[in-house]
Design a protein around this motif. Structure first.
Motif, mmCIF file in Angstrom:
data_model
loop_
_atom_site.group_PDB
_atom_site.id
_atom_site.type_symbol
_atom_site.label_atom_id
_atom_site.label_comp_id
_atom_site.label_asym_id
_atom_site.label_seq_id
_atom_site.Cartn_x
_atom_site.Cartn_y
_atom_site.Cartn_z
ATOM 1 N N GLY A 128 0.789 -1.226 0.000
ATOM 2 C CA GLY A 128 0.000 0.000 0.000
ATOM 3 C C GLY A 128 0.818 1.272 0.000
ATOM 4 N N ILE A 129 2.133 1.153 -0.149
ATOM 5 C CA ILE A 129 2.995 2.335 -0.074
ATOM 6 C C ILE A 129 2.746 3.275 -1.252
ATOM 7 N N LEU A 130 2.836 2.745 -2.468
ATOM 8 C CA LEU A 130 2.617 3.595 -3.635
ATOM 9 C C LEU A 130 1.165 4.061 -3.715
ATOM 10 N N ALA A 131 0.239 3.198 -3.325
ATOM 11 C CA ALA A 131 -1.179 3.566 -3.376
ATOM 12 C C ALA A 131 -1.484 4.738 -2.451
ATOM 13 N N ALA A 132 -0.743 4.844 -1.357
ATOM 14 C CA ALA A 132 -0.982 5.923 -0.399
ATOM 15 C C ALA A 132 -0.631 7.290 -0.976
ATOM 16 N N PHE A 133 0.190 7.296 -2.040
ATOM 17 C CA PHE A 133 0.623 8.560 -2.633
ATOM 18 C C PHE A 133 -0.109 8.891 -3.931
ATOM 19 N N GLU A 134 -1.193 8.191 -4.236
ATOM 20 C CA GLU A 134 -1.940 8.486 -5.457
ATOM 21 C C GLU A 134 -2.444 9.929 -5.427
ATOM 22 N N GLY A 135 -2.121 10.653 -6.484
ATOM 23 C CA GLY A 135 -2.505 12.060 -6.541
ATOM 24 C C GLY A 135 -1.566 12.990 -5.797
ATOM 25 N N GLU A 136 -0.546 12.420 -5.149
ATOM 26 C CA GLU A 136 0.433 13.217 -4.400
ATOM 27 C C GLU A 136 1.842 12.832 -4.842
ATOM 28 N N GLU A 137 2.077 12.919 -6.152
ATOM 29 C CA GLU A 137 3.367 12.491 -6.694
ATOM 30 C C GLU A 137 4.533 13.290 -6.110
ATOM 31 N N GLY A 138 4.282 14.559 -5.813
ATOM 32 C CA GLY A 138 5.334 15.395 -5.245
ATOM 33 C C GLY A 138 5.794 14.879 -3.889
ATOM 34 N N GLN A 139 4.836 14.470 -3.074
ATOM 35 C CA GLN A 139 5.180 13.915 -1.767
ATOM 36 C C GLN A 139 5.917 12.583 -1.911
ATOM 37 N N LEU A 140 5.538 11.798 -2.914
ATOM 38 C CA LEU A 140 6.219 10.519 -3.142
ATOM 39 C C LEU A 140 7.676 10.747 -3.495
ATOM 40 N N VAL A 141 7.928 11.691 -4.394
ATOM 41 C CA VAL A 141 9.298 11.989 -4.804
ATOM 42 C C VAL A 141 10.123 12.458 -3.606
ATOM 43 N N SER A 142 9.553 13.343 -2.801
ATOM 44 C CA SER A 142 10.260 13.854 -1.629
ATOM 45 C C SER A 142 10.517 12.745 -0.614
ATOM 46 N N SER A 143 9.542 11.868 -0.447
ATOM 47 C CA SER A 143 9.693 10.768 0.508
ATOM 48 C C SER A 143 10.798 9.815 0.080
ATOM 49 N N VAL A 144 10.849 9.498 -1.215
ATOM 50 C CA VAL A 144 11.915 8.633 -1.721
ATOM 51 C C VAL A 144 13.265 9.321 -1.564
ATOM 52 N N GLY A 145 13.300 10.632 -1.783
ATOM 53 C CA GLY A 145 14.538 11.385 -1.598
ATOM 54 C C GLY A 145 15.030 11.307 -0.158
ATOM 55 N N ILE A 146 14.121 11.456 0.799
ATOM 56 C CA ILE A 146 14.487 11.351 2.219
ATOM 57 C C ILE A 146 14.936 9.935 2.546
ATOM 58 N N TYR A 147 14.258 8.950 1.953
ATOM 59 C CA TYR A 147 14.630 7.542 2.131
ATOM 60 C C TYR A 147 16.068 7.313 1.665
ATOM 61 N N LEU A 148 16.413 7.846 0.510
ATOM 62 C CA LEU A 148 17.772 7.702 -0.019
ATOM 63 C C LEU A 148 18.777 8.499 0.816
ATOM 64 N N ALA A 149 18.352 9.628 1.358
ATOM 65 C CA ALA A 149 19.232 10.419 2.219
ATOM 66 C C ALA A 149 19.597 9.642 3.475
ATOM 67 N N THR A 150 18.640 8.881 3.985
ATOM 68 C CA THR A 150 18.904 8.042 5.160
ATOM 69 C C THR A 150 20.028 7.055 4.879
ATOM 70 N N TRP A 151 19.978 6.433 3.704
ATOM 71 C CA TRP A 151 20.992 5.440 3.351
ATOM 72 C C TRP A 151 22.301 6.097 2.947
ATOM 73 N N PHE A 152 22.242 7.327 2.470
ATOM 74 C CA PHE A 152 23.472 8.065 2.202
ATOM 75 C C PHE A 152 24.222 8.320 3.512
ATOM 76 N N ILE A 153 23.496 8.720 4.544
ATOM 77 C CA ILE A 153 24.119 8.971 5.848
ATOM 78 C C ILE A 153 24.721 7.682 6.411
ATOM 79 N N PHE A 154 23.949 6.595 6.342
ATOM 80 C CA PHE A 154 24.447 5.320 6.862
ATOM 81 C C PHE A 154 25.694 4.875 6.107
ATOM 82 N N THR A 155 25.680 5.016 4.798
ATOM 83 C CA THR A 155 26.829 4.597 3.990
ATOM 84 C C THR A 155 28.055 5.442 4.296
ATOM 85 N N THR A 156 27.858 6.715 4.583
ATOM 86 C CA THR A 156 28.978 7.573 4.973
ATOM 87 C C THR A 156 29.610 7.060 6.262
ATOM 88 N N LEU A 157 28.777 6.651 7.213
ATOM 89 C CA LEU A 157 29.289 6.090 8.467
ATOM 90 C C LEU A 157 30.068 4.804 8.213
#
Length: 235
Positions: A128-157
């Motif tokens: 239901g993750i993608l379905a929750a963002f139907e009609g809110e593509e901007g929020q989906l893009v931002s959420s994925v960006g934050i998700y990737l930022a989390t892993w960028f920080i972890f990888t730096t560590l």
């Protein structure tokens, strides 16, 4: 130190390290850290190549999608690979690294195995993750960006933790860090070229992981050659 090499409060040195730090408890004749269990030699295969190969294969596949190889832009086929190879196999490698006493390997493989499992969940309809963002593509893009930022920080560590290991591991985590950074930037800016650049760095990362993984498999017993990983001497 006694003739047997045992000093007060310390086990016999094993390749310059105390036995209780260098081997699995119970795996050395003079190791009494588990007095309730019989002393026997434990021999673990190296789980790192499995984790590296699982990471490399899944990263290569998704990165090829990210650079739009053969004009493919829909990444859903990666779900099976992310669940089985990049996810489960890498998670198991992480658990076995715990048993082998490798804290770094356990943390890295378990975490990136969890990354691939969580990434696959995004594209599983029942989540239901993608379905929750139907009609809110901007929020989906931002959420994925934050998700990737989390892993960028972890990888730096994790990159910091490799600085006294080998040039192979340093290169692997450096390029992976750049990959996450570019993919994150690509999501936040919605720039296709930046996203493709992240895919290109992901392909390089995958080949480095394959190389380091193969270096962990090849031995004089099973190969006519071995691969150097540029181990860093600790002065």
């Amino acid at each position: 130190m006694s003739e047997s090499g045992v000093s007060n409060g310390e086990k016999v040195a094993f390749h310059g390290a105390p036995v209780n730090r260098a081997v699995t408890p119970g795996g050395h004749p003079v190791d009494t850290s588990q007095p309730a269990f019989p002393v026997y030699h434990r021999k673990f295969a190296n789980p790192a190549p499995l984790g590296l190969m699982g990471f490399a294969g899944t990263t290569f596949f998704l990165s090829m999608i990210n650079v739009q190889a053969r004009h493919v832009t829909i990444p859903n086929v990666v779900v099976g690979l992310a669940l089985g190879y990049g996810g489960l196999a890498q998670l198991l490698a992480g658990m076995w690294e715990f048993a082998a006493g490798n804290t770094f390997g356990a943390t890295a493989f378990s975490s990136y195995g969890a990354f691939w499992l969580s990434f696959a969940a995004i594209y599983i309809p029942d989540s239901g993750i993608l379905a929750a963002f139907e009609g809110e593509e901007g929020q989906l893009v931002s959420s994925v960006g934050i998700y990737l930022a989390t892993w960028f920080i972890f990888t730096t560590l994790m990159l910091i933790c490799t600085l006294r290991s080998s040039w192979g591991l340093i290169a692997l985590f450096f390029f992976l860090d750049i990959t996450f950074l570019l993919l994150m930037a690509g999501e936040f800016t919605e720039n296709v070229k930046v996203h493709k650049a992240g895919g290109a760095f992901g392909i390089i990362t995958a080949f480095i992981a394959w190389y380091v993984g193969l270096a962990g498999i090849l031995t004089p017993d099973n190969s006519f050659f071995v691969l150097p990983v540029g181990e860093i001497r600790r002065g």
